[in-house]
Design an enzyme around this catalytic site. Structure first.
Site, short mmCIF file in Angstrom:
data_model
loop_
_atom_site.label_atom_id
_atom_site.label_comp_id
_atom_site.label_asym_id
_atom_site.label_seq_id
_atom_site.Cartn_x
_atom_site.Cartn_y
_atom_site.Cartn_z
N GLY A 1 45.85 40.77 27.40
CA GLY A 1 44.48 41.18 27.78
C GLY A 1 44.14 40.83 29.22
O GLY A 1 43.03 40.42 29.53
N GLY A 2 45.14 41.01 30.12
CA GLY A 2 44.84 40.93 31.56
C GLY A 2 44.27 42.29 32.00
O GLY A 2 44.00 43.16 31.16
N THR A 3 44.15 42.48 33.31
CA THR A 3 43.59 43.76 33.78
C THR A 3 44.43 44.93 33.28
O THR A 3 43.90 45.97 32.91
CB THR A 3 43.53 43.79 35.32
OG1 THR A 3 43.21 42.49 35.80
CG2 THR A 3 42.48 44.76 35.81
N ALA A 4 45.76 44.74 33.25
CA ALA A 4 46.64 45.84 32.81
C ALA A 4 46.36 46.22 31.36
O ALA A 4 46.23 47.40 31.03
CB ALA A 4 48.10 45.45 33.00
N THR B 1 49.01 47.57 45.31
CA THR B 1 49.38 48.77 44.54
C THR B 1 49.57 48.52 43.04
O THR B 1 49.89 49.46 42.30
CB THR B 1 50.71 49.35 45.09
OG1 THR B 1 51.63 48.26 45.23
CG2 THR B 1 50.50 50.02 46.42
N LEU C 1 52.31 43.61 35.11
CA LEU C 1 53.35 42.71 35.64
C LEU C 1 54.57 42.67 34.73
O LEU C 1 55.66 42.32 35.17
CB LEU C 1 52.77 41.30 35.80
CG LEU C 1 51.62 41.19 36.81
CD1 LEU C 1 51.00 39.80 36.77
CD2 LEU C 1 52.09 41.53 38.21
N LYS D 1 36.27 48.99 50.18
CA LYS D 1 37.45 48.75 51.04
C LYS D 1 37.80 50.05 51.76
O LYS D 1 38.20 51.03 51.12
CB LYS D 1 38.60 48.28 50.14
CG LYS D 1 39.95 48.17 50.83
CD LYS D 1 41.00 47.61 49.86
CE LYS D 1 42.40 47.69 50.41
NZ LYS D 1 43.41 47.24 49.44
#
Ligand code: FAD
Length: 510
Positions: free
Chosen positions: A9-12, A355, A344, A83
């Site tokens: 449950g990280g950003t990915a 990226t 990752l 950005k």
């Protein structure tokens, strides 16, 4: 109903949950007749997330647009800022080329970009003309003036490509809430072991609580651990360490700036580079380096010195440092059997061009398209092969652009920079681009021939090569009319005045 289990449950993981839920259950845009999927995400709060990764490419805007999430909804919740691009500082020792800006090219740039390309041509023929991208791109001017890429009301609405900076933990939490509200099942639990079928496909995961969760398809979003794809299925990992030397990072936040910059700064230090990423509530700083040249203690000390040199009050950098390992490279197959790695766990190219989430989006989009291919059931292996080749090419394409930054540096102050410049472990495609550039021919054709423009457009390659001043010494003076550059500067400045001050776009008073 088919079952899809996302582990991590990280950003990915949460980006995958939202996108797949959108494709498969909310909109059914890809194939209205497809079977529905029940999506479950399992994460371990004990293990936690990596908690870095604060910059994006313009692709992230497409992610929010796809899901119909407004900037006014997610940006304040994630302390996000705009950005315009990235400033590369001190990668060259020469005064004239020790900084340049890499913009995200937009249709608006067509006119000024052609002037830039013409100048590059003249410069490669020996004429001493200005070739720093900063003089040619509107985004560079907006970053210099701390303006956002959002036009002011009542002014010409020039559409620009732009990206974001954000707090990655907050973004994960925001996406978690959104996915759960839309029916994704969220389980806090630690996977203890995997249960496989006879052919080694994944059947289920067993949690520490004893609960067993089975699924048809598994998304491995377990970060660098890559528990399912590299762990259970033993998929080999191809390291990029012969191309990209950096394998460590140290991060130290500092207080936010009063006037919030609208760019990332990437400053070369003794054995790597430091990021400076402005958020609304703090500034993210980090040093990406190679431990072959620098110890973690030396890196932390150098980063603290670097941050202190940029801010008035040293007390602002007393925050604790977070030291991280980086595993740079990619798995041989991103999709093997019924496991697809995302984030990752599938690989990582160091964060110089921010990226990683872009690759997550690409992977999920291609996965959704593959699963809904009408011939998926009969031609699964061919479709997986095509998917794996496409993702692998994208990783390699982005890697080549990042390696080119290191090849083109002109620093002589440390062995790290000399070794990077002299490193000939580069892809044949990149070697071809560099040779073509050095032989003063047009690199556009070579980039097209190697399909490298799928990953970075021609203009980005020119910005990089010209930005570092990668030309032979000039042999003749600038014979172009001086009024040309004046007119260009006026045109860019006039258009820049149509854009809102960054703080104003973020609703922050100065
Ligand atoms: C120094 C650095 C700088 C970066 N900068 C950028 C950037 O500017 N831009 C960008 O796009 N990306 C950047 N990245 C990459 C970015 O951090 C990641 O791509 C992003 O955070 C997604 O990580 P992830 O979800 O794959 O992994 P993680 O955040 O590590 O999440 C892994 C998840 O798996 C779960 N998990 C692990 N094991 C188990 C288990 N046994 N049971 C249950 N759950 C488990 C964890 O609890 C966690 O929820 C950077 C990375 C580094 C290292």
């Amino acid at each position: 109903m088919k079952k899809l289990l996302i582990l991590g449950g990280g950003t990915a993981g949460w980006m995958a949950a939202n996108m797949l839920n959108h494709y498969f259950t909310e909109s059914k845009v890809i194939n209205p007749n497809q079977k529905s999927w029940q999506i479950t995400l399992v994460e371990s709060p004990q293990i936690g997330i990596i908690g870095v990764g604060e910059g994006s490419t313009p692709q992230l805007k497409k992610f929010f647009d796809l899901l119909g999430i407004q900037e006014s909804e997610w940006m304040p919740a994630c302390h996000a800022t705009y950005k315009n691009g990235i400033s590369f500082l001190q990668w060259s020792e020469h005064q004239a080329t020790n900084r340049y800006f890499h913009p995200f090219p937009s249709p608006f740039d067509r006119q000024t970009a052609s002037a830039f390309l013409y100048h590059c041509q003249m410069r490669s023929r020996g004429m001493d003309v200005p070739v720093n991208p900063d003089d040619f791109f509107l985004s560079a001017k907006l970053a210099q003036l701390n303006r956002s890429p959002k036009p002011l009301l009542g002014k010409p609405q020039i559409p620009l490509n732009y990206a974001y900076h954000f707090d990655s933990a907050k973004l994960g939490a925001f996406l978690c809430q959104r996915a759960v509200n839309r029916g994704v099942v969220h389980i806090n639990g630690k996977m203890e072991r995997a249960i496989q079928d006879k052919d080694k496909s994944m059947r289920a995961i067993k949690l520490a609580t004893g609960e067993t969760l089975d699924a048809d398809l598994f998304i491995d979003a377990t970060g660098f651990n890559s528990l399912l794809l590299q762990g259970v299925l033993e998929e080999p990992f191809d390291s990029f360490d012969s191309n990209l030397f950096n394998n460590k990072a140290v991060a130290i936040p500092s207080t936010s700036q009063k006037i919030i910059p609208s760019e990332t700064k990437a400053t070369a230090l003794s054995a790597g580079w430091a990021w400076q990423i402005p958020l609304t509530n703090r500034t993210g700083n980090g040093y990406v380096y190679s431990d072959q040249y620098l110890s973690p203690e030396q890196a932390e000390e150098e980063l603290r010195r670097h941050i202190n040199s940029n801010i008035a009050d040293e007390s602002e950098t007393r925050s604790e440092a977070k030291h991280l390992n980086m595993k740079v490279g990619q798995v041989q197959r991103h999709w093997h059997k019924n496991v697809v790695a995302v984030g990752l766990s599938q690989g990582f190219i160091e964060p110089l061009e921010a990226t990683a989430l872009h690759l997550v989006q690409e992977t999920i989009q291609k996965l959704a398209a593959s699963l809904t291919d009408p011939s998926f059931d009969s031609e699964q292996e061919r479709i997986k092969l095509r998917f794996n080749e496409a993702i692998k090419r994208r990783f390699n394409g982005i890697r080549d652009y990042i390696v080119c930054h290191y090849k083109m540096n002109t620093r002589t102050d440390s062995q790290y920079w000399v070794d990077n410049r002299e490193n000939n472990n580069i892809s044949t495609q990149l070697a071809d681009v560099i040779d073509t550039w050095r032989s003063k021919k047009d690199i556009a054709a070579v980039l097209e021939q190697h399909q490298m423009t799928h990953y970075y457009p021609v203009i980005s390659w020119y910005c990089l090569l010209a930005g570092y001043g990668s030309f032979a010494p000039a042999t003749s003076p600038n014979k172009l009319p001086s009024s040309n550059m004046k007119q260009l500067a006026h045109y860019i400045m006039q258009n820049a005045s149509h854009f809102a001050p960054h703080n104003e776009s973020l609703g922050i008073s100065t």
